[in-house]
Design a protein around this motif. Sequence first.
Motif, PDB file in Angstrom:
ATOM      1  N   ARG A 132      32.353  46.685 -23.360  1.00 25.54           N
ATOM      2  CA  ARG A 132      32.711  45.662 -22.386  1.00 25.54           C
ATOM      3  C   ARG A 132      31.889  45.833 -21.105  1.00 25.54           C
TER       4      ARG A 132
ATOM      5  N   PHE B 229      27.898  45.130 -22.174  1.00 28.34           N
ATOM      6  CA  PHE B 229      27.655  43.710 -22.437  1.00 28.34           C
ATOM      7  C   PHE B 229      27.959  42.866 -21.199  1.00 28.34           C
TER       8      PHE B 229
ATOM      9  N   LEU C  93      32.679  38.543 -26.063  1.00 33.34           N
ATOM     10  CA  LEU C  93      32.495  39.827 -26.737  1.00 33.34           C
ATOM     11  C   LEU C  93      33.608  40.082 -27.739  1.00 33.34           C
TER      12      LEU C  93
ATOM     13  N   MET D 260      25.053  37.978 -27.337  1.00 38.05           N
ATOM     14  CA  MET D 260      25.155  39.435 -27.369  1.00 38.05           C
ATOM     15  C   MET D 260      23.804  40.110 -27.565  1.00 38.05           C
TER      16      MET D 260
END
Length: 208
Positions: free
Chosen positions: A24, A27, A37, A114
Amino acid sequence: NTADEIRKMAGRIGIATDALQELRYAFGLAGVEEETLNKGLLQFSKAIGEARAGTGTMITILKKSNQALLAQLIAAKDNTQALNLFMDALAGTKNQADKMALSSAALGRAGKLMTTAFENGIDAFKRTREEAHALGLVIEERLLRDAEEMNDKLSTVSKILKTQFTAAVIENAEAITTLAQGIIDYLGAIRAFTSMVGEEDSNLSAFE
């Protein structure tokens, strides 16, 4: 409750809680929102499950492009290890079309966003994950477990109190209704008295 949510989401994905918190952070710095995510990681968990069962889009792509990676993912001891292997491979994929196809198959719609986290290479991404620990952004599994247990107990207490309050209201409904009506009547009497006093003042003023 943040701690409770972390543990529950990690459980749904099938990865370690510290791994989820690291991801977390890493990203997030790459501009990937937490909700995006979560969706990507949940899709990965589904894709891995399908691959182990011999089905799904990801296994079809990897059979054609990277059978060695497919074997590693299926043999991984858990989803945390499988995810790390996948991210290493995804970051190392040079052909952009292959990278997009693989990320989409494993991560769903979140895959395209991502992959931007790997623009500086997988080593830089891993250093960012480690940085989350140094900054104190990763809560230990033990503490998360205690927080979840406490949250569950508070939830139970809240339900008990709500049920008991409802039962008390029902048992004393007649008395409560009588009291409420008494208050309404009392307020009505006050309004009537106030109105009467106002009229008397008006009459006196007219007389003067």
